[in-house]
Design a protein around this motif. Structure first.
Motif, PDB file in Angstrom:
ATOM      1  N   ASN A 239       0.827  -1.203  -0.058  1.00 34.41           N
ATOM      2  CA  ASN A 239       0.052  -0.041  -0.056  1.00 34.41           C
ATOM      3  C   ASN A 239       0.847   1.337  -0.067  1.00 34.41           C
ATOM      4  OD1 ASN A 239      -1.391   2.038   1.457  1.00 34.41           O
ATOM      5  ND2 ASN A 239      -3.278   1.111   1.101  1.00 34.41           N
ATOM      6  N   THR A 240       0.698   2.174  -0.868  1.00 32.48           N
ATOM      7  CA  THR A 240       1.772   3.149  -1.229  1.00 32.48           C
ATOM      8  C   THR A 240       1.162   4.518  -0.915  1.00 32.48           C
ATOM      9  OG1 THR A 240       1.121   3.400  -3.574  1.00 32.48           O
ATOM     10  CG2 THR A 240       2.688   1.832  -3.230  1.00 32.48           C
ATOM     11  N   TRP A 241      -0.002   4.617  -0.150  1.00 30.32           N
ATOM     12  CA  TRP A 241      -0.743   5.858   0.219  1.00 30.32           C
ATOM     13  C   TRP A 241       0.271   6.807   0.867  1.00 30.32           C
ATOM     14  CZ3 TRP A 241      -5.671   3.374   2.298  1.00 30.32           C
ATOM     15  CH2 TRP A 241      -6.506   2.759   1.345  1.00 30.32           C
ATOM     16  N   GLN A 242       1.037   6.426   2.036  1.00 28.35           N
ATOM     17  CA  GLN A 242       1.748   7.190   2.787  1.00 28.35           C
ATOM     18  C   GLN A 242       3.170   7.912   2.038  1.00 28.35           C
ATOM     19  OE1 GLN A 242       1.571   5.923   7.144  1.00 28.35           O
ATOM     20  NE2 GLN A 242       1.508   3.975   6.191  1.00 28.35           N
ATOM     21  N   ASP A 243       3.195   7.223   0.703  1.00 28.59           N
ATOM     22  CA  ASP A 243       4.378   7.603  -0.105  1.00 28.59           C
ATOM     23  C   ASP A 243       4.055   8.612  -0.666  1.00 28.59           C
ATOM     24  OD1 ASP A 243       5.636   5.391   0.975  1.00 28.59           O
ATOM     25  OD2 ASP A 243       5.406   4.213  -0.502  1.00 28.59           O
ATOM     26  N   ASN A 244       2.655   8.969  -0.833  1.00 30.13           N
ATOM     27  CA  ASN A 244       2.286  10.248  -1.737  1.00 30.13           C
ATOM     28  C   ASN A 244       1.152  10.931  -1.006  1.00 30.13           C
ATOM     29  OD1 ASN A 244       0.732  11.774  -3.721  1.00 30.13           O
ATOM     30  ND2 ASN A 244       0.649  10.006  -5.079  1.00 30.13           N
ATOM     31  N   PRO A 245       1.572  12.028  -0.566  1.00 35.16           N
ATOM     32  CA  PRO A 245       0.360  13.003   0.214  1.00 35.16           C
ATOM     33  C   PRO A 245      -0.775  12.992  -0.454  1.00 35.16           C
ATOM     34  CG  PRO A 245       2.634  13.890   0.225  1.00 35.16           C
ATOM     35  CD  PRO A 245       2.953  12.737  -0.801  1.00 35.16           C
ATOM     36  N   GLN A 246      -0.833  13.151  -1.838  1.00 35.05           N
ATOM     37  CA  GLN A 246      -1.809  13.417  -2.561  1.00 35.05           C
ATOM     38  C   GLN A 246      -2.898  12.302  -2.501  1.00 35.05           C
ATOM     39  OE1 GLN A 246      -0.676  14.590  -6.541  1.00 35.05           O
ATOM     40  NE2 GLN A 246      -0.983  16.859  -6.014  1.00 35.05           N
ATOM     41  N   ALA A 247      -2.421  11.062  -2.560  1.00 36.72           N
ATOM     42  CA  ALA A 247      -3.268   9.931  -2.553  1.00 36.72           C
ATOM     43  C   ALA A 247      -3.724   9.906  -1.010  1.00 36.72           C
ATOM     44  CB  ALA A 247      -2.178   8.688  -2.673  1.00 36.72           C
ATOM     45  N   LEU A 248      -3.022  10.106  -0.115  1.00 34.22           N
ATOM     46  CA  LEU A 248      -3.374   9.937   1.303  1.00 34.22           C
ATOM     47  C   LEU A 248      -4.442  11.146   1.655  1.00 34.22           C
ATOM     48  CD1 LEU A 248      -2.676   8.306   3.924  1.00 34.22           C
ATOM     49  CD2 LEU A 248      -1.132  10.228   4.627  1.00 34.22           C
ATOM     50  N   GLN A 249      -4.426  12.365   0.933  1.00 31.32           N
ATOM     51  CA  GLN A 249      -5.628  13.210   0.794  1.00 31.32           C
ATOM     52  C   GLN A 249      -6.860  12.612   0.459  1.00 31.32           C
ATOM     53  OE1 GLN A 249      -5.785  15.810   2.769  1.00 31.32           O
ATOM     54  NE2 GLN A 249      -8.048  16.260   1.799  1.00 31.32           N
ATOM     55  N   LYS A 250      -6.791  11.933  -0.727  1.00 32.55           N
ATOM     56  CA  LYS A 250      -7.983  11.431  -1.470  1.00 32.55           C
ATOM     57  C   LYS A 250      -8.455  10.329  -0.561  1.00 32.55           C
ATOM     58  CE  LYS A 250      -6.418  12.240  -6.449  1.00 32.55           C
ATOM     59  NZ  LYS A 250      -7.664  12.904  -6.749  1.00 32.55           N
ATOM     60  N   VAL A 251      -7.864   9.601   0.003  1.00 27.65           N
ATOM     61  CA  VAL A 251      -8.289   8.444   1.039  1.00 27.65           C
ATOM     62  C   VAL A 251      -8.976   9.219   2.236  1.00 27.65           C
ATOM     63  CG1 VAL A 251      -7.917   6.561   2.525  1.00 27.65           C
ATOM     64  CG2 VAL A 251      -6.321   7.006   0.485  1.00 27.65           C
ATOM     65  N   ALA A 252      -8.397  10.417   2.631  1.00 24.15           N
ATOM     66  CA  ALA A 252      -9.176  11.051   3.784  1.00 24.15           C
ATOM     67  C   ALA A 252     -10.462  11.386   3.131  1.00 24.15           C
ATOM     68  CB  ALA A 252      -8.399  12.121   4.003  1.00 24.15           C
ATOM     69  N   GLU A 253     -10.503  12.150   1.851  1.00 22.47           N
ATOM     70  CA  GLU A 253     -11.854  12.667   1.265  1.00 22.47           C
ATOM     71  C   GLU A 253     -12.971  11.293   1.248  1.00 22.47           C
ATOM     72  OE1 GLU A 253      -9.356  15.774  -1.210  1.00 22.47           O
ATOM     73  OE2 GLU A 253     -10.384  14.070  -2.146  1.00 22.47           O
ATOM     74  N   VAL A 254     -12.502  10.178   0.977  1.00 22.19           N
ATOM     75  CA  VAL A 254     -13.522   9.273   0.921  1.00 22.19           C
ATOM     76  C   VAL A 254     -14.140   8.946   2.258  1.00 22.19           C
ATOM     77  CG1 VAL A 254     -13.625   6.564   0.781  1.00 22.19           C
ATOM     78  CG2 VAL A 254     -12.433   7.731  -0.966  1.00 22.19           C
ATOM     79  N   PHE A 255     -13.407   8.926   3.505  1.00 21.57           N
ATOM     80  CA  PHE A 255     -13.760   8.798   4.812  1.00 21.57           C
ATOM     81  C   PHE A 255     -14.729   9.953   5.078  1.00 21.57           C
ATOM     82  CE2 PHE A 255     -10.216   5.543   5.078  1.00 21.57           C
ATOM     83  CZ  PHE A 255     -11.015   4.529   5.255  1.00 21.57           C
ATOM     84  N   GLN A 256     -14.149  11.293   4.612  1.00 29.52           N
ATOM     85  CA  GLN A 256     -15.107  12.383   4.815  1.00 29.52           C
ATOM     86  C   GLN A 256     -16.458  12.328   4.224  1.00 29.52           C
ATOM     87  OE1 GLN A 256     -14.079  15.132   6.774  1.00 29.52           O
ATOM     88  NE2 GLN A 256     -16.194  15.495   6.641  1.00 29.52           N
ATOM     89  N   PHE A 257     -16.442  11.619   3.010  1.00 33.80           N
ATOM     90  CA  PHE A 257     -17.797  11.301   2.339  1.00 33.80           C
ATOM     91  C   PHE A 257     -18.735  10.540   3.260  1.00 33.80           C
ATOM     92  CE2 PHE A 257     -19.967   8.410  -0.986  1.00 33.80           C
ATOM     93  CZ  PHE A 257     -21.076   9.316  -0.923  1.00 33.80           C
ATOM     94  N   TYR A 258     -18.351   9.458   3.902  1.00 33.40           N
ATOM     95  CA  TYR A 258     -18.982   8.429   4.728  1.00 33.40           C
ATOM     96  C   TYR A 258     -19.391   9.429   5.804  1.00 33.40           C
ATOM     97  CZ  TYR A 258     -17.984   3.955   3.044  1.00 33.40           C
ATOM     98  OH  TYR A 258     -17.690   2.842   2.311  1.00 33.40           O
ATOM     99  N   LYS A 259     -18.534  10.381   6.409  1.00 31.98           N
ATOM    100  CA  LYS A 259     -18.826  11.126   7.676  1.00 31.98           C
ATOM    101  C   LYS A 259     -19.907  12.238   7.354  1.00 31.98           C
ATOM    102  CE  LYS A 259     -16.087  13.373  11.316  1.00 31.98           C
ATOM    103  NZ  LYS A 259     -15.959  12.187  12.227  1.00 31.98           N
ATOM    104  N   ASP A 260     -19.990  12.655   6.150  1.00 30.66           N
ATOM    105  CA  ASP A 260     -20.839  13.792   5.699  1.00 30.66           C
ATOM    106  C   ASP A 260     -22.208  13.049   5.325  1.00 30.66           C
ATOM    107  OD1 ASP A 260     -18.937  15.714   5.697  1.00 30.66           O
ATOM    108  OD2 ASP A 260     -18.675  15.747   3.644  1.00 30.66           O
TER     109      ASP A 260
END
Length: 437
Positions: A239-260
């Motif tokens: 899993n390479t998300w932590q190697d790429n800040p933009q990818a990690l931000q996109k993952v956070a946006e997915v969980f923000q969608f659930y939260k919203d």
């Protein structure tokens, strides 16, 4: 747990029946056996294939499957099929135990999440030579066979296809003043409170627990262009998300969608603990308006025929790019001394005749489609994504846990994105699949 051994015997092979009875009495249901009998002076040798399937014999589909298998058995004097029905909730553990004991069946149903695990256990036959010589080899959707091919070897076959679409109750949407379902996450979030206010029903459903939870999360990650694990130069995964800040931000946006969705009352607050049973049942009863789900819901129309008469099908609402989870339910052929016979039976299960009879709305064949449900679902196969071919048991649990941390512990989306990336790599390390690169 339901286990119902069923054997389809030809009347002329009484000796085989006797041997089958002995196998049943001893509880042996693993690898194939040979049986030899004489018929008016001639010697006839038949192979018994043990086949584990999670069909439901009480349903029309289950009865059709049994009829089709019986037909194959009667038409093949050299092959006997020993069908054992085992429900999905125990099938995985029984298969792992059988594989570990060297007593796997010849063929079985399974879930896409098990392909990588069983391949890593060296349990699966390489079916590439058989597939290459089969006349129907090019009839399947390309990304379906890609999902079942590991290191350029065909390691499983398509049993049926569980592509996910947006199902919506048209009457609920019209009652709220909408003529069409949402195409994007933003439209869904805007429509949710209006639907709740005008119909007193929630707009959307999701599963917060069980295997369905990780499958739905896969859809939303794919719509952000994300994969949970990517193959690296050394042939292993990471899993390479932590190697790429933009990818990690996109993952956070997915969980923000659930939260919203939860904060804006787009979803029932109880959905955070729903499994697939509650999600499906509440949609069938029209307790909420929309869900991303599979074509199998068509089979539950009889539970609420009037309430299900308004159900329409559309593409799932997306964020950055259209994508949906494509559950490729595999047919496993295990390493067996009777691979040729197992392939002959497997190719029958993938034939147009069988698929048209059993899976008209969910076949992986491009030449099998029912009128409404099949066509609308199969339009989405080009955007379908599947799990990578790694051992997923721990990873699926971590994905489910990530939703629980968001909904029940109220961790931030950014915290969960980092935690899930670490958890996926820790699980890959436990199964010796983590790349060192």
């Amino acid at each position: 747990m339901r286990q119902q051994p069923m054997r389809y015997k030809k009347m002329s092979k009484l000796a085989i029946v006797a041997m089958a009875a002995i196998v049943m009495m001893t509880g042996c249901s693993g690898s194939a056996s040979n049986a030899t009998t004489s018929n008016e002076g001639s010697t006839d040798q038949a192979v018994t294939l043990n086949f584990w399937a999670a069909l439901d014999p009480s349903t029309t589909e289950g009865k059709t499957i049994e009829q089709q298998i019986k037909k194959f058995d009667q038409e093949h004097t050299d092959i006997n099929i020993n069908l054992q029905v085992i429900t999905y909730d125990v099938l995985h553990d029984k298969l792992v135990a059988a594989i570990t004991a060297g007593d796997s069946p010849d063929l079985s149903w399974g879930l896409g999440e098990w392909v990588g695990e069983f391949n890593q256990m060296n349990a699966l036959a390489d079916l590439t030579p058989y597939m290459n010589e089969w006349k129907d080899k090019d009839i399947f959707y390309p990304n379906v066979m890609k999902a079942l091919t590991i290191d350029e070897k065909v390691k499983a076959l398509p049993n049926y296809l569980g592509i996910r679409a947006l199902l919506y109750h048209e009457n609920i949407l019209k009652q709220a003043g909408y003529d069409a379902p949402p195409k994007t996450w933003d439209e869904l979030l805007q429509m949710g409170p209006v639907i709740k206010a005008k119909t007193n029903k929630y707009a959307f459903g999701f599963a917060g627990t069980g295997v369905r939870a990780s499958q739905e999360l896969m859809t939303y990650l794919a719509q952000k262009g994300l994969s949970i694990a990517e193959k690296q130069a050394d042939g292993k995964y990471k899993n390479t998300w932590q190697d790429n800040p933009q990818a990690l931000q996109k993952v956070a946006e997915v969980f923000q969608f659930y939260k919203d969705m939860n904060a804006q009352q787009v979803v029932d607050p109880n959905a955070k603990t729903w499994g697939w049973e509650e999600e499906d049942q509440n949609f069938v009863l029209a307790q909420y308006a929309m869900v991303v789900n599979g074509a199998w819901i068509e089979g539950r129309t009889s539970e609420n025929p009037e309430g299900m008469s308004d159900v329409k099908i559309a593409a799932p609402p997306y964020s950055d790019q259209p994508a949906t989870f494509m559950e490729v339910a595999p047919l496993f052929v295990y390493n067996t001394e009777h691979t040729k016979q197992a392939w002959e039976f497997a190719s029958f299960l993938m034939s147009k005749e069988y698929q048209q009879a059993v899976n008209p709305s969910k076949s992986a064949r491009t030449d099998v489609e029912s009128d409404k449900w099949g066509k609308e679902f199969m339009k989405l196969t080009s955007q379908g994504v599947s799990f990578p071919p790694v051992s997923l048991s721990g990873i699926s649990q971590s994905m489910e846990d990530s939703i629980a941390r968001l909904m029940l512990k109220n961790d931030s989306p950014e915290q969960i994105a980092t935690w899930l990336s670490q958890a996926i790599n820790e699980n890959l390390q436990k199964t010796n699949q983590l790349s060192g690169s």
